[in-house]
Write a protein that holds these residues in place. Sequence first.
Motif, PDB file in Angstrom:
ATOM      1  N   GLN A 137      25.895 -10.800 -43.395  1.00 50.73           N
ATOM      2  CA  GLN A 137      24.509 -10.845 -42.929  1.00 50.73           C
ATOM      3  C   GLN A 137      23.888  -9.448 -42.958  1.00 50.73           C
ATOM      4  O   GLN A 137      22.763  -9.264 -43.436  1.00 50.73           O
ATOM      5  CB  GLN A 137      24.439 -11.413 -41.508  1.00 50.73           C
ATOM      6  N   ALA A 138      24.620  -8.457 -42.468  1.00 49.33           N
ATOM      7  CA  ALA A 138      24.115  -7.080 -42.449  1.00 49.33           C
ATOM      8  C   ALA A 138      23.845  -6.579 -43.867  1.00 49.33           C
ATOM      9  O   ALA A 138      22.799  -5.963 -44.132  1.00 49.33           O
ATOM     10  CB  ALA A 138      25.112  -6.160 -41.745  1.00 49.33           C
ATOM     11  N   TYR A 192      24.261  -0.957 -37.672  1.00 51.77           N
ATOM     12  CA  TYR A 192      23.101  -1.794 -37.956  1.00 51.77           C
ATOM     13  C   TYR A 192      23.136  -3.036 -37.069  1.00 51.77           C
ATOM     14  O   TYR A 192      24.106  -3.797 -37.093  1.00 51.77           O
ATOM     15  CB  TYR A 192      23.094  -2.204 -39.431  1.00 51.77           C
ATOM     16  N   PRO A 193      22.083  -3.265 -36.276  1.00 52.26           N
ATOM     17  CA  PRO A 193      22.068  -4.419 -35.370  1.00 52.26           C
ATOM     18  C   PRO A 193      21.636  -5.711 -36.071  1.00 52.26           C
ATOM     19  O   PRO A 193      20.660  -5.717 -36.829  1.00 52.26           O
ATOM     20  CB  PRO A 193      21.047  -4.004 -34.305  1.00 52.26           C
ATOM     21  N   ILE A 194      22.358  -6.769 -35.847  1.00 56.98           N
ATOM     22  CA  ILE A 194      21.969  -8.084 -36.347  1.00 56.98           C
ATOM     23  C   ILE A 194      21.918  -9.074 -35.183  1.00 56.98           C
ATOM     24  O   ILE A 194      22.470  -8.819 -34.114  1.00 56.98           O
ATOM     25  CB  ILE A 194      22.940  -8.614 -37.426  1.00 56.98           C
ATOM     26  N   GLN A 195      21.260 -10.174 -35.429  1.00 55.03           N
ATOM     27  CA  GLN A 195      21.211 -11.248 -34.449  1.00 55.03           C
ATOM     28  C   GLN A 195      22.069 -12.406 -34.942  1.00 55.03           C
ATOM     29  O   GLN A 195      21.877 -12.898 -36.048  1.00 55.03           O
ATOM     30  CB  GLN A 195      19.761 -11.724 -34.244  1.00 55.03           C
ATOM     31  N   ASN A 252      26.322  -5.193 -33.310  1.00 52.39           N
ATOM     32  CA  ASN A 252      26.172  -3.986 -34.116  1.00 52.39           C
ATOM     33  C   ASN A 252      27.266  -3.937 -35.175  1.00 52.39           C
ATOM     34  O   ASN A 252      28.449  -4.043 -34.855  1.00 52.39           O
ATOM     35  CB  ASN A 252      26.241  -2.736 -33.236  1.00 52.39           C
ATOM     36  N   ILE A 253      26.855  -3.765 -36.432  1.00 53.83           N
ATOM     37  CA  ILE A 253      27.783  -3.770 -37.557  1.00 53.83           C
ATOM     38  C   ILE A 253      27.852  -2.380 -38.180  1.00 53.83           C
ATOM     39  O   ILE A 253      26.820  -1.754 -38.450  1.00 53.83           O
ATOM     40  CB  ILE A 253      27.326  -4.781 -38.632  1.00 53.83           C
TER      41      ILE A 253
END
Length: 215
Positions: free
Chosen positions: A20-21, A131-134, A141-142
């Motif tokens: 996703q990231a 990098y923040p994802i939902q 955080n990735i």
Amino acid sequence: MTASHWTESEWRAKLAPFHQAVEELKIKFKGIKQEYDEMGIHSPIEFVMGRVKPVRSIIQKAARKNIPVEDSIDRMKDIAGIRIMCQFVDDIYAVVQLIKQRNDLNILGEKDYVREQKESGYRSYHFVIEYPIQTVSGPKNILVEIQIRTLSMNFWATIEHSLNYKYGGEIPTPIQKRLQRSAEAAFLLDEEMSKIKDEIQEAQKVFAKRSEKNK
């Protein structure tokens, strides 16, 4: 159950946030290039690639680094990777500034292997970002590694990677020396192209206009 015994579906679930990231970042950086193109301005980004490290590679690297495989998801910094290609060396540093100005990621570290290349001849600019994802289970955080390099640097790095794989990281000395010479030749090419950057960009604009008319 330890990570070495995770099933294929369990690995997919563990790596889904990394995919996703990567996809989100690819879209964002491609969007930057598109914005430059639509304004008729030279884009420092030529194209963008992304990948998530295969499970086998994660397990192998964990073994080399003495990291328990079950901890690799949280501790490895390059499971998710973005590679940004540039035409010119100056473009690399333009992209560096673009990344530093963003407020949707957190820079954890950076290394300039362009000006301070590795002994092997490797050149590239590296960031490690958070990098923040939902996700469906909430925010996460990735860690993502971003590599920024010219096309010639990428060609060289791809060849070196293949040779390292072939020789198990122990490339014979004669080949190492040729790689070092070819790395310098690749950088010389970048320098020469930079000297005629304006002419190249003007020629590309003319070509793009002609191509658009012929559609």
